[in-house]
Write an enzyme that holds these catalytic residues in place. Structure first.
Site: not given
Length: 417
Positions: A388, A392
């Site tokens: 992450h 995204d």
């Protein structure tokens, strides 16, 4: 010929160069025992490195001499492994005046007298750690198992077949529980982790500690791919000499989705994000000592046939233990197919320094709604674990949707849509 002359004829077998940055390995298995006849380039030992098992060939023809190290020992590149008596002959095993190391093979044909927990590396039918563990798990006597491996060695498949025969045999064993004492001691076995397993554990833990890992899921209707495979698999195999599987479709679809979502194909180096304009796809394949992950280089430029040929070659050489170190390095994205083992859903772990891994799972028929109607379709869950820090959630979901669309409509793969 006196002993001094024999020593002069002995050829040393050293640990070979194992690859860039690899300076040591673990002796996994002796393939030849003292006194065995050895041909030139015939494997005499198997070394386990951080990535693959490497067989060490004999530099000369002759008779296997002394082992300098034991199974499980760590050895450095260039270290002495064993000696081979050049020009010797197998009858040396039966001479009464031979040294103690050559007397061992003569005594070895009576393995039934040795307990199963003994170190079987001193017998001609040496058991690898994984095979020994399987034998203990099934409670089998190795002496009763016929080996189908090289030089009559017992494989895990032989153990599984013996266990199946044991379970299907008539039940005179019903009296066995009564014969066992109520307070019989429970046994444990400690098996040292192989170098490969230690490296896997270290890297996976490193991924957990470093990456901000998250997994997103989707499912895909496999109807179109199954129909295409059923229609063309015979023609495909006849033309290309390899079976048409599902992995070729998924690798090709993944390269297209990676092109659309480049962050999924990127990696972090220091404080920089490295984007790749190529897709080197790591694919997990089964090997005797566990899963290995060779890399399909420039997969974006290969056809489905080219991908299937590469995967087929990897699978064959993984079983033979002939994969090269360089074929395991690199990779910008990984695909792991747990479905072949029956997995319904999982959260795969990233393979550093990559930033994402795609998990495939088993295909099963489920009720789904299509055009307002409930129908039965062959469905598969997809899982994308990603870092992450650079990917995204929107990009991860978009990647999976693009992959799903390509699989549900394979025409997209042909026209690059």
């Amino acid at each position: 010929m006196d002993r001094a002359e024999e020593m002069e004829m002995a050829t040393e077998v050293l640990v070979p160069v194992l690859g860039e940055s690899i300076s040591e390995a673990t002796l996994g298995e002796w393939l030849k025992q003292p006194g065995d006849a050895v041909a030139v380039d015939e494997p005499i030992a198997s070394l386990e490195t951080d990535k693959v098992s490497v067989e060490v060939p004999s530099p000369v023809a002759g008779v296997m001499g002394d082992h300098a190290v034991k199974v499980g020992d760590t050895v450095q590149v260039g270290a002495l492994l064993a000696t081979v008596d050049a020009g010797g002959s197998a009858p040396a095993k039966t001479e009464a005046a031979t040294p103690a190391v050559t007397a061992a093979p003569a005594a070895a044909p009576a393995p039934a007298a040795a307990p199963a927990a003994d170190d079987s590396s001193d017998s001609p039918a040496a058991l690898s750690p994984s095979v020994r563990r399987a034998v203990l798990e099934h409670g089998l006597d190795p002496a009763t198992i016929k080996g189908t491996g090289k030089d009559g060695r017992i494989t895990k498949e032989d153990v599984a077949a013996a266990a199946a025969n044991k379970s299907s045999a008539p039940a005179p064993a019903a009296a066995a529980p009564a014969a066992a004492p109520a307070g019989s001691a429970r046994k444990e076995e400690r098996v040292k982790m192989t170098r490969l397993r230690q490296t896997i554990a270290k890297r996976l833990k490193e991924a957990q500690n470093t990456a901000a890992m998250l997994t997103t899921f989707n499912d895909v209707d496999m109807t179109a791919v199954i129909e295409a495979r059923a229609k063309y698999k015979d023609l495909f195999e006849k033309k290309h000499g390899v079976r048409l599987g599902f992995m070729g479709f998924f690798v090709k679809a993944a390269t297209m989705a990676l092109k659309d979502i480049p962050s999924v194909n990127a990696s972090i180096e220091g404080d920089e994000i490295v984007y790749h304009d190529y897709a080197d796809i790591s694919v997990a394949v089964s090997a005797p000592n566990g899963l290995v992950v060779p890399v399909i280089r420039d997969a974006q430029d290969l056809t489905v046939a080219g991908i299937e040929k590469t995967i087929g070659d990897f699978g064959k050489r993984a079983k033979d233990g002939t994969l090269k170190m360089d074929e395991m390095k690199g990779g910008t994205f990984t695909i792991s197919n747990g479905g072949v083992f029956g997995s319904l859903m999982s959260t795969p772990i990233i393979n550093p320094p990559q930033s994402a891994v795609l998990g495939l799972h088993r295909i099963e028929e489920r009720p789904v709604v299509v055009d307002g109607q409930i129908v039965i379709r062959p469905m598969m869950y997809l899982a994308l674990s990603y870092d992450h820090r650079i990917i995204d959630g929107r990009e991860a979901v978009t990647f999976l949707v693009a992959l799903k669309n390509a699989i549900q409509d394979p025409t997209r793969i042909l026209i690059d849509l």
